[in-house]
Every structure is written in C-alpha cells, then in structure tokens.
Design an enzyme around this catalytic site. Structure first.
Site, PDB file in Angstrom:
ATOM      1  N   PRO A  13       0.794  -1.226   0.000  1.00 13.30           N
ATOM      2  CA  PRO A  13       0.000   0.000   0.000  1.00 13.30           C
ATOM      3  C   PRO A  13       0.826   1.275   0.000  1.00 13.30           C
ATOM      4  O   PRO A  13       1.850   1.369   0.676  1.00 13.30           O
ATOM      5  CB  PRO A  13      -0.847  -0.113   1.278  1.00 13.30           C
ATOM      6  CG  PRO A  13      -0.180  -1.131   2.111  1.00 13.30           C
ATOM      7  CD  PRO A  13       0.547  -2.047   1.187  1.00 13.30           C
ATOM      8  N   ASN A  14       0.328   2.210  -0.772  1.00 13.48           N
ATOM      9  CA  ASN A  14       0.859   3.567  -0.897  1.00 13.48           C
ATOM     10  C   ASN A  14       2.160   3.661  -1.670  1.00 13.48           C
ATOM     11  O   ASN A  14       2.629   4.764  -1.938  1.00 13.48           O
ATOM     12  CB  ASN A  14       1.010   4.243   0.471  1.00 13.48           C
ATOM     13  CG  ASN A  14      -0.314   4.386   1.169  1.00 13.48           C
ATOM     14  OD1 ASN A  14      -1.267   4.894   0.592  1.00 13.48           O
ATOM     15  ND2 ASN A  14      -0.397   3.924   2.402  1.00 13.48           N
ATOM     16  N   ARG A  36       4.471  11.045  -2.354  1.00 16.60           N
ATOM     17  CA  ARG A  36       4.160  10.912  -0.929  1.00 16.60           C
ATOM     18  C   ARG A  36       5.439  11.022  -0.091  1.00 16.60           C
ATOM     19  O   ARG A  36       6.380  10.263  -0.290  1.00 16.60           O
ATOM     20  CB  ARG A  36       3.516   9.544  -0.695  1.00 16.60           C
ATOM     21  CG  ARG A  36       3.268   9.220   0.745  1.00 16.60           C
ATOM     22  CD  ARG A  36       2.664   7.810   0.877  1.00 16.60           C
ATOM     23  NE  ARG A  36       2.611   7.433   2.262  1.00 16.60           N
ATOM     24  CZ  ARG A  36       3.273   6.410   2.782  1.00 16.60           C
ATOM     25  NH1 ARG A  36       4.005   5.645   2.029  1.00 16.60           N
ATOM     26  NH2 ARG A  36       3.171   6.147   4.064  1.00 16.60           N
ATOM     27  N   TYR A  96      10.868   9.082   1.267  1.00 17.93           N
ATOM     28  CA  TYR A  96      10.916   8.086   0.204  1.00 17.93           C
ATOM     29  C   TYR A  96      11.582   8.558  -1.086  1.00 17.93           C
ATOM     30  O   TYR A  96      11.753   7.774  -2.004  1.00 17.93           O
ATOM     31  CB  TYR A  96       9.487   7.603  -0.111  1.00 17.93           C
ATOM     32  CG  TYR A  96       8.810   6.997   1.092  1.00 17.93           C
ATOM     33  CD1 TYR A  96       9.208   5.762   1.592  1.00 17.93           C
ATOM     34  CD2 TYR A  96       7.786   7.667   1.753  1.00 17.93           C
ATOM     35  CE1 TYR A  96       8.599   5.209   2.703  1.00 17.93           C
ATOM     36  CE2 TYR A  96       7.167   7.115   2.865  1.00 17.93           C
ATOM     37  CZ  TYR A  96       7.576   5.894   3.329  1.00 17.93           C
ATOM     38  OH  TYR A  96       6.979   5.341   4.428  1.00 17.93           O
ATOM     39  N   ASN A 109       8.078  -5.502  -0.640  1.00 17.92           N
ATOM     40  CA  ASN A 109       7.953  -4.369   0.265  1.00 17.92           C
ATOM     41  C   ASN A 109       6.477  -4.328   0.637  1.00 17.92           C
ATOM     42  O   ASN A 109       5.657  -3.801  -0.114  1.00 17.92           O
ATOM     43  CB  ASN A 109       8.396  -3.064  -0.400  1.00 17.92           C
ATOM     44  CG  ASN A 109       8.342  -1.884   0.558  1.00 17.92           C
ATOM     45  OD1 ASN A 109       7.655  -1.929   1.570  1.00 17.92           O
ATOM     46  ND2 ASN A 109       9.070  -0.834   0.226  1.00 17.92           N
ATOM     47  N   ALA A 145       2.941  -0.894   4.932  1.00 20.47           N
ATOM     48  CA  ALA A 145       2.250  -0.956   6.227  1.00 20.47           C
ATOM     49  C   ALA A 145       1.819  -2.366   6.602  1.00 20.47           C
ATOM     50  O   ALA A 145       1.763  -2.704   7.797  1.00 20.47           O
ATOM     51  CB  ALA A 145       1.050  -0.017   6.216  1.00 20.47           C
ATOM     52  N   GLU A 156      12.649  -9.200   2.079  1.00 20.24           N
ATOM     53  CA  GLU A 156      11.815  -8.052   2.430  1.00 20.24           C
ATOM     54  C   GLU A 156      12.657  -6.785   2.306  1.00 20.24           C
ATOM     55  O   GLU A 156      13.802  -6.758   2.764  1.00 20.24           O
ATOM     56  CB  GLU A 156      11.322  -8.219   3.872  1.00 20.24           C
ATOM     57  CG  GLU A 156      10.460  -7.079   4.360  1.00 20.24           C
ATOM     58  CD  GLU A 156       9.882  -7.380   5.730  1.00 20.24           C
ATOM     59  OE1 GLU A 156       9.131  -8.362   5.866  1.00 20.24           O
ATOM     60  OE2 GLU A 156      10.212  -6.641   6.671  1.00 20.24           O
ATOM     61  N   HIS A 187      12.615  -2.395   2.648  1.00 21.67           N
ATOM     62  CA  HIS A 187      11.982  -1.145   3.081  1.00 21.67           C
ATOM     63  C   HIS A 187      12.901   0.006   2.707  1.00 21.67           C
ATOM     64  O   HIS A 187      14.106  -0.051   2.954  1.00 21.67           O
ATOM     65  CB  HIS A 187      11.701  -1.145   4.579  1.00 21.67           C
ATOM     66  CG  HIS A 187      10.750  -2.226   4.960  1.00 21.67           C
ATOM     67  ND1 HIS A 187       9.400  -2.138   4.701  1.00 21.67           N
ATOM     68  CD2 HIS A 187      10.965  -3.440   5.509  1.00 21.67           C
ATOM     69  CE1 HIS A 187       8.821  -3.251   5.098  1.00 21.67           C
ATOM     70  NE2 HIS A 187       9.752  -4.058   5.581  1.00 21.67           N
ATOM     71  N   ARG A 237      12.044   5.101  12.769  1.00 21.84           N
ATOM     72  CA  ARG A 237      10.689   5.622  12.631  1.00 21.84           C
ATOM     73  C   ARG A 237       9.849   5.256  13.854  1.00 21.84           C
ATOM     74  O   ARG A 237      10.386   4.846  14.880  1.00 21.84           O
ATOM     75  CB  ARG A 237      10.094   5.094  11.328  1.00 21.84           C
ATOM     76  CG  ARG A 237      10.976   5.555  10.147  1.00 21.84           C
ATOM     77  CD  ARG A 237      10.378   5.474   8.816  1.00 21.84           C
ATOM     78  NE  ARG A 237       9.147   6.225   8.733  1.00 21.84           N
ATOM     79  CZ  ARG A 237       8.222   5.969   7.824  1.00 21.84           C
ATOM     80  NH1 ARG A 237       8.388   4.994   6.949  1.00 21.84           N
ATOM     81  NH2 ARG A 237       7.123   6.687   7.769  1.00 21.84           N
TER      82      ARG A 237
END
Length: 143
Positions: free
Chosen positions: A10-11, A18, A23, A74, A77, A98, A100, A107
C-alpha cells in the site's frame, strides 16, 4: 535466466509524491524501469503493486504456482500488521527478501516489528531504493 518478482504494498504507488523527504522523488514506474535496465540479461523481472492485502496474498500464491525463482517484497504498512501476508510467504516456499526504503528502526515504534520478515531469507531496511537492487542481486546469487 532467473525469474524474480517484485511486489509492493500500500501507498507505494505514490512514490515520488508521498513524503519525498522519506521516500525520495523517484516514482514506482521509474524504479521499475531502472531495475529492468540494471538487470537486463540477468533476470526476468515482473512487478506488481496493490493497496489491497488480499490481492498481494493472491499474487504470492500465483507466483509460487508459476515457479518463480525469487521474490522481493515491500509489504509497506502490511509488514507490521498482516499475518495473512506472513502465512502466504511461508506457504509459498518462495525465497523472498523483504525491502523497506526507510530505516524502520528510526521511525515510529510500531514499525519496528515485522510479521513478514521471519518468512523471508533476508530483510533490507534503510538503504533507500538501493535496497531493491541489493535484494535482486542477492536472489540472483542464491535463487
């Protein structure tokens, strides 16, 4: 030639728009083009992005059935919330890494836990978009 799939959650379709301070300004389409060019002749890359958990679960199953050699994921969320993605990864038996973009440990505390990481052979966090390249290089060696 090895076949590697790259799944984004998502996103991530909003990359470049964004929170560019976190990012960056590269779009998802730019990243896909750059990855394809970087690994041309070494890997057949396929890309999938969805904001929907079930679509990602379905795609992991389809990729397992297709017999791909490796998976870069990735989960965004969903990394921190989805037992369904974890179960799909474990059940698929795919060699997954994975990734990120940001360093999860710099964070919010809720981002420090990954449900999906233990279902992967490795986790890359905080290297920016370079993490995708590192994951593909690893899978080319290990797949």
């Amino acid at each position: 030639m090895k076949r590697i799939a790259i799944l984004n959650g998502p996103n991530l379709d909003r990359l470049g728009k964004r929170e560019p301070e976190i990012y960056g300004s590269t779009t998802l389409a730019d990243l896909e083009t750059q990855l394809s060019a970087a690994f041309d002749g070494q890997a057949e890359l396929t890309f999938f992005q969805s904001n929907h958990e079930g679509a990602l679960v379905d795609k992991i199953s389809a990729l397992a059935e297709a017999g791909i050699d490796g998976l870069v994921i990735n989960g965004a969320a969903y990394t921190h919330t989805s037992v369904a993605l974890r179960d799909a990864l474990l059940g698929s038996k795919l060699r997954a890494v994975e990734v990120h973009i940001s360093n999860l440990y710099l964070r919010e505390e809720f981002r420090h836990h990954s449900f999906t990481g233990p279902a992967c052979v490795g986790v890359i966090t905080g290297l920016g978009l370079e993490g995708y390249y590192a994951a593909v290089r690893f899978l080319l060696l290990e797949a």
